[in-house]
Scaffold this motif. Structure first.
Motif, short mmCIF file in Angstrom:
data_model
loop_
_atom_site.label_atom_id
_atom_site.label_comp_id
_atom_site.label_asym_id
_atom_site.label_seq_id
_atom_site.Cartn_x
_atom_site.Cartn_y
_atom_site.Cartn_z
N THR A 1 0.81 -1.22 0.00
CA THR A 1 0.00 0.00 0.00
C THR A 1 0.85 1.27 0.00
N ARG A 2 2.07 1.19 0.50
CA ARG A 2 2.93 2.38 0.46
C ARG A 2 3.23 2.77 -0.98
N GLN A 3 3.49 1.79 -1.82
CA GLN A 3 3.73 2.08 -3.23
C GLN A 3 2.49 2.71 -3.88
N LEU A 4 1.33 2.16 -3.53
CA LEU A 4 0.09 2.66 -4.13
C LEU A 4 -0.21 4.08 -3.68
N ALA B 1 5.34 14.75 -5.07
CA ALA B 1 4.81 13.58 -4.36
C ALA B 1 5.72 13.18 -3.21
N ALA B 2 7.03 13.32 -3.41
CA ALA B 2 7.99 12.97 -2.36
C ALA B 2 7.74 13.80 -1.11
N ALA C 1 13.74 7.87 -3.59
CA ALA C 1 12.99 6.76 -3.01
C ALA C 1 11.64 6.59 -3.71
N VAL C 2 11.02 7.71 -4.08
CA VAL C 2 9.75 7.65 -4.82
C VAL C 2 9.97 6.94 -6.15
N SER C 3 11.02 7.33 -6.85
CA SER C 3 11.32 6.72 -8.14
C SER C 3 11.57 5.22 -7.99
#
Length: 299
Positions: free
Chosen positions: A3-6, A21-22, A31-33
């Motif tokens: 869910t963190r990725q989503l 978003a970061a 880390a987002v990438s």
């Protein structure tokens, strides 16, 4: 996939760039990438087209966005249920553009006062789109008129059964509906919705040839035009709720008088069934003498 990725993916979609978003999710841009790349590797697709700046969603990425919203909403609802807070989470609602739409905000306000932990999200669209979205699980329920050919996995329950009225400006002395329709300027409801077809079909059955002076796609605008004396028209009862509407001439439309129904469409097996049932009860109560009690139609 977690869910963190989503949540990160939805943050990118909402705010436009990986960097913004970061900041929202409390990670570095790197880390987002990495999260998005891991998600793409797992799904074996490209979620973003990185040849543009900022990166744009691919068609597959748009599908993943819808999936992410659904998974995160189900997670929220499940957590609420496990806490014993059953009337909580987010209720995803749709509605057609209808004169009955003014009932829905009042119902939502009542639901909010009774169940403060319940959130609602409303989308207005065409009935065919809403029915497809309910069937696919993108919406929990939708407000639509009586419709032909609901999929077997869906259930439609009317909460409103109301009469249609031929209305004319204040001071109109003529009372015969056929003569009115044949001789007075007529304002036609022109829209790709069942109500417009219902009205046109009855006019044709009555053998009337109307003198059309306007074609309008909203019932509220039609009522305003009749008040101003532009012509006569046919509208549902729910559209005549303003004090000034009491001065309009009302004559039953149809022989016998035609009624139309508005209801809630939902999946026959739905995790939000209890809340939808309560919403139906609130809507039926707001419809007063024209409300349809759900248990009476399901017995």
């Amino acid at each position: 996939m977690d869910t963190r990725q989503l949540k990160t993916l939805l943050a990118i979609e909402s705010h436009g760039t990986f960097a913004q978003a970061a900041d929202i999710v409390g990670l570095t841009a790197s880390a987002v990438s990495q999260q998005i790349q891991a998600l793409e590797t797992e799904l074996r697709i490209s979620i973003f087209d990185r040849s543009s700046r900022p990166p744009k969603l691919t068609p597959q990425g748009t599908q993943v966005i819808e999936m992410a919203r659904d998974i995160l909403r189900r997670e929220e609802d499940t957590k609420a249920s496990l806490r014993g807070d059953l009337i909580a989470g987010t209720l995803m609602l749709g509605s057609v553009r209808s004169s009955a739409l003014n009932l829905l905000p009042r119902a939502v306000v009542q639901m909010r006062s009774r169940y403060p932990a319940l959130k609602t999200s409303l989308r207005v669209s065409l009935s065919s789109t809403l029915i497809a979205d309910v069937a696919a699980g993108r919406l929990d329920a939708a407000i639509v008129a009586e419709h032909v050919g609901f999929p077997s996995a869906l259930r439609w329950s009317p909460f409103l059964r109301e009469p249609l009225w031929l209305i004319a400006p204040e001071g109109t002395e003529l009372r015969d509906p056929i003569e009115l329709l044949n001789t007075r300027p007529y304002i036609r409801f022109r829209s790709a919705v069942p109500l417009a077809n219902l009205i046109d079909t009855e006019i044709s059955r009555l053998g009337v040839v109307t003198n059309d002076v306007a074609e309008i796609d909203t019932i509220g605008s039609i009522v305003t035009c009749v008040r101003q004396g532009l012509g006569i028209s046919v509208v549902p009862h729910v559209a005549l709720q303003e004090p000034e509407d009491s001065r309009l001439l009302r004559i039953p439309f149809g022989q016998p008088q035609i009624n139309r129904q508005i209801g809630i469409v939902e999946r026959t097996v739905s995790p939000r069934g209890e809340i939808i049932s309560r919403l139906h009860a609130v809507l039926a109560e707001l419809c007063a003498e024209h409300g349809v009690v759900r248990k009476a139609i399901e017995s």
